[in-house]
Enzyme design. Structure first.
Site, PDB file in Angstrom:
ATOM      1  N   GLY A  79      -0.721   7.641   0.743  1.00  0.00           N
ATOM      2  CA  GLY A  79      -0.949   7.825   2.178  1.00  0.00           C
ATOM      3  C   GLY A  79       0.168   7.378   3.110  1.00  0.00           C
TER       4      GLY A  79
ATOM      5  N   GLY B 112       1.515   4.409   3.666  1.00  0.00           N
ATOM      6  CA  GLY B 112       2.541   3.545   3.083  1.00  0.00           C
ATOM      7  C   GLY B 112       3.590   4.356   2.341  1.00  0.00           C
TER       8      GLY B 112
ATOM      9  N   TYR C 193     -14.519  -3.269   9.412  1.00  0.00           N
ATOM     10  CA  TYR C 193     -13.164  -2.701   9.521  1.00  0.00           C
ATOM     11  C   TYR C 193     -12.644  -2.906  10.946  1.00  0.00           C
ATOM     12  CZ  TYR C 193      -9.531   0.982   9.125  1.00  0.00           C
ATOM     13  OH  TYR C 193      -8.353   1.691   9.114  1.00  0.00           O
TER      14      TYR C 193
ATOM     15  N   VAL D 249      -6.169   9.965   9.943  1.00  0.00           N
ATOM     16  CA  VAL D 249      -5.008  10.470   9.204  1.00  0.00           C
ATOM     17  C   VAL D 249      -5.492  11.032   7.863  1.00  0.00           C
ATOM     18  CG1 VAL D 249      -2.704   9.896   8.351  1.00  0.00           C
ATOM     19  CG2 VAL D 249      -3.706   8.546  10.215  1.00  0.00           C
TER      20      VAL D 249
ATOM     21  N   GLY E 289       0.827  -1.205   0.000  1.00  0.00           N
ATOM     22  CA  GLY E 289       0.000   0.000   0.000  1.00  0.00           C
ATOM     23  C   GLY E 289       0.861   1.254   0.000  1.00  0.00           C
ATOM     24  N   ALA E 290       2.061   1.146  -0.591  1.00  0.00           N
ATOM     25  CA  ALA E 290       3.009   2.273  -0.562  1.00  0.00           C
ATOM     26  C   ALA E 290       2.782   3.251  -1.707  1.00  0.00           C
ATOM     27  CB  ALA E 290       4.447   1.750  -0.589  1.00  0.00           C
TER      28      ALA E 290
HETATM   29  N1  LIG Z   1      -6.306   7.163   7.033  1.00  0.00           N
HETATM   30  C1  LIG Z   1      -6.689   6.857   8.258  1.00  0.00           C
HETATM   31  O1  LIG Z   1      -7.373   7.633   8.943  1.00  0.00           O
HETATM   32  C2  LIG Z   1      -6.259   5.529   8.857  1.00  0.00           C
HETATM   33  C3  LIG Z   1      -6.402   5.364  10.242  1.00  0.00           C
HETATM   34  C4  LIG Z   1      -6.012   4.164  10.813  1.00  0.00           C
HETATM   35  C5  LIG Z   1      -5.486   3.172  10.028  1.00  0.00           C
HETATM   36  N2  LIG Z   1      -5.359   3.359   8.685  1.00  0.00           N
HETATM   37  C6  LIG Z   1      -4.797   2.263   7.903  1.00  0.00           C
HETATM   38  O2  LIG Z   1      -3.626   2.715   7.260  1.00  0.00           O
HETATM   39  C7  LIG Z   1      -3.385   1.899   6.119  1.00  0.00           C
HETATM   40  C8  LIG Z   1      -3.066   2.783   4.938  1.00  0.00           C
HETATM   41  O3  LIG Z   1      -4.197   3.562   4.646  1.00  0.00           O
HETATM   42  P1  LIG Z   1      -4.122   5.050   4.094  1.00  0.00           P
HETATM   43  O4  LIG Z   1      -4.914   5.883   5.009  1.00  0.00           O
HETATM   44  O5  LIG Z   1      -2.725   5.415   3.789  1.00  0.00           O
HETATM   45  O6  LIG Z   1      -5.014   4.869   2.769  1.00  0.00           O
HETATM   46  P2  LIG Z   1      -4.715   5.127   1.229  1.00  0.00           P
HETATM   47  O7  LIG Z   1      -6.000   4.831   0.550  1.00  0.00           O
HETATM   48  O8  LIG Z   1      -4.068   6.449   1.053  1.00  0.00           O
HETATM   49  O9  LIG Z   1      -3.633   4.002   0.869  1.00  0.00           O
HETATM   50  C9  LIG Z   1      -3.937   2.647   0.844  1.00  0.00           C
HETATM   51  C10 LIG Z   1      -3.116   1.988  -0.237  1.00  0.00           C
HETATM   52  O10 LIG Z   1      -3.404   0.583  -0.226  1.00  0.00           O
HETATM   53  C11 LIG Z   1      -3.498   0.156  -1.556  1.00  0.00           C
HETATM   54  N3  LIG Z   1      -4.311  -1.051  -1.669  1.00  0.00           N
HETATM   55  C12 LIG Z   1      -5.651  -1.195  -1.509  1.00  0.00           C
HETATM   56  N4  LIG Z   1      -6.029  -2.446  -1.792  1.00  0.00           N
HETATM   57  C13 LIG Z   1      -4.905  -3.123  -2.140  1.00  0.00           C
HETATM   58  C14 LIG Z   1      -4.644  -4.460  -2.556  1.00  0.00           C
HETATM   59  N5  LIG Z   1      -5.641  -5.361  -2.667  1.00  0.00           N
HETATM   60  N6  LIG Z   1      -3.373  -4.817  -2.819  1.00  0.00           N
HETATM   61  C15 LIG Z   1      -2.368  -3.905  -2.721  1.00  0.00           C
HETATM   62  N7  LIG Z   1      -2.554  -2.634  -2.342  1.00  0.00           N
HETATM   63  C16 LIG Z   1      -3.807  -2.241  -2.063  1.00  0.00           C
HETATM   64  C17 LIG Z   1      -4.139   1.319  -2.303  1.00  0.00           C
HETATM   65  O11 LIG Z   1      -3.934   1.228  -3.712  1.00  0.00           O
HETATM   66  C18 LIG Z   1      -3.445   2.494  -1.652  1.00  0.00           C
HETATM   67  O12 LIG Z   1      -2.260   2.850  -2.335  1.00  0.00           O
HETATM   68  C19 LIG Z   1      -4.621   1.017   5.949  1.00  0.00           C
HETATM   69  O13 LIG Z   1      -4.366  -0.266   6.480  1.00  0.00           O
HETATM   70  C20 LIG Z   1      -5.659   1.735   6.785  1.00  0.00           C
HETATM   71  O14 LIG Z   1      -6.662   0.857   7.241  1.00  0.00           O
HETATM   72  C21 LIG Z   1      -5.724   4.519   8.079  1.00  0.00           C
END
Ligand SMILES: NC(=O)c1ccc[n+]([C@@H]2O[C@H](COP(=O)([O-])OP(=O)(O)OC[C@H]3O[C@@H](n4cnc5c(N)ncnc54)[C@H](O)[C@@H]3O)[C@@H](O)[C@H]2O)c1
Length: 266
Positions: A16, A18, A155, A188, A12-13
């Site tokens: 966000g 990643g 979730y 975030v 997921g890099a």
């Molecule tokens: N944003 C928030 O408020 C928040 C809070 C707590 C936890 N998180 C967690 O942080 C992590 C990253 O989320 P983020 O906020 O950076 O979101 P984001 O949507 O910016 O990034 C998520 C990334 O995961 C990739 N992804 C999705 N499905 C995929 C798959 N099947 N295979 C490979 N890659 C895949 C997407 O393409 C994207 O690049 C997640 O696990 C999310 O649950 C986010």
């Protein structure tokens, strides 16, 4: 374990948290494998790392496919010679409507990406990290892995699973010289927090933007810093670190303990 000279892999890099972690790891001297299903986002992260003078390479990966997970691990070893650090980070929230109204496949998808892929990604990575002499696995859980999250029960279930899985892998430190920890962020500012509303149309998105504009949001870089702490501090193993706006990151103890239960032994 310092990231300098090590090989790291972040799922997921392409966006966000990643992306921020990949940039932080590369900035600290690691070579970084960018794994994402989003090719354009992954390529952009590679460009950003290289623009800062770091080393990165992208491998297309759908974390719900075990063959992709095997391939991303093999890619890290082929490209950079080893694997030491894995950040199982890819994640999604469940699109509306909320459980139980949502169709089965929408919550299956959440569980697959947010929990199954963390388990399968860990299983794929452990032999390679062992071959590299040991290392660290960091899983992205969530505050929703520690407390109730009424807007998205699926979730919350998946993220609680990630916390339980992480804590239960503490034995890997003795068995394989691998520490496993997870980070539990609050809200975030990333594309994820808008995707559900965006899927409902411009009005819903505008409403969410309005709500978000009144909320204190953390930056992805704040979470990346916490991930680096979990990687570099060799004392941390089987831990969940909460990261909440305006507070110091805090290790969260399990709510109960059964110290006398042999099943809890390592
Ligand atoms: N944003 C928030 O408020 C928040 C809070 C707590 C936890 N998180 C967690 O942080 C992590 C990253 O989320 P983020 O906020 O950076 O979101 P984001 O949507 O910016 O990034 C998520 C990334 O995961 C990739 N992804 C999705 N499905 C995929 C798959 N099947 N295979 C490979 N890659 C895949 C997407 O393409 C994207 O690049 C997640 O696990 C999310 O649950 C986010």
């Amino acid at each position: 374990m310092g990231p300098n000279g090590k090989v790291a892999l972040v799922t997921g890099a392409g966006s966000g948290i990643g992306r921020a972690t990949a940039l932080a790891l590369a900035g600290a001297g690691a070579s970084v494998v960018i794994a994402d299903v989003d090719d354009a986002g992954g390529a952009e992260t590679v460009r950003m790392v290289e623009g800062n003078g770091g080393k990165a390479a992208f491998v297309h990966t759908d974390v719900t496919r075990s063959e992709d997970l095997e391939r991303m691990v093999a890619f890290a070893e082929e490209r950079f010679g080893a694997l030491h650090i894995v950040h199982n980070n890819a994640g999604i929230s469940t699109p509306p409507p909320r459980f139980p109204a949502a169709p089965l496949d929408s919550w299956e998808k959440t569980v697959m990406i947010d929990l199954w892929a963390v388990i399968a990604g860990t299983q794929a990575a452990v032999p390679a990290i062992k071959r590299g002499g040991g290392g660290v696995i960091i899983n992205t859980a969530s505050l929703a892995g520690l407390i109730a999250y009424l807007p998205d029960p699926i979730y919350a279930a998946a993220k609680h699973g990630v916390v339980g899985f992480t804590r239960s892998l503490a034995f890997l430190k003795d068995e394989a010289n691998i520490r496993v920890n997870c980070v539990c962020p609050g809200v975030v500012n990333t594309p994820m927090i808008r995707k559900g509303a965006a899927s409902l149309g411009p009005e819903a998105l505008a409403q969410v933007e309005e709500t978000l504009s009144r909320m204190p949001l953390m930056t992805p870089e704040t979470i990346a810093n916490a991930v680096l702490t979990l990687i570099t501090d060799d004392r941390l193993n089987g831990q969940a670190l909460s990261v909440i706006y305006g507070r110091e990151p805090r290790l969260i103890d399990p709510p109960v303990s059964f110290g006398h239960d042999p099943a809890q032994g390592r």
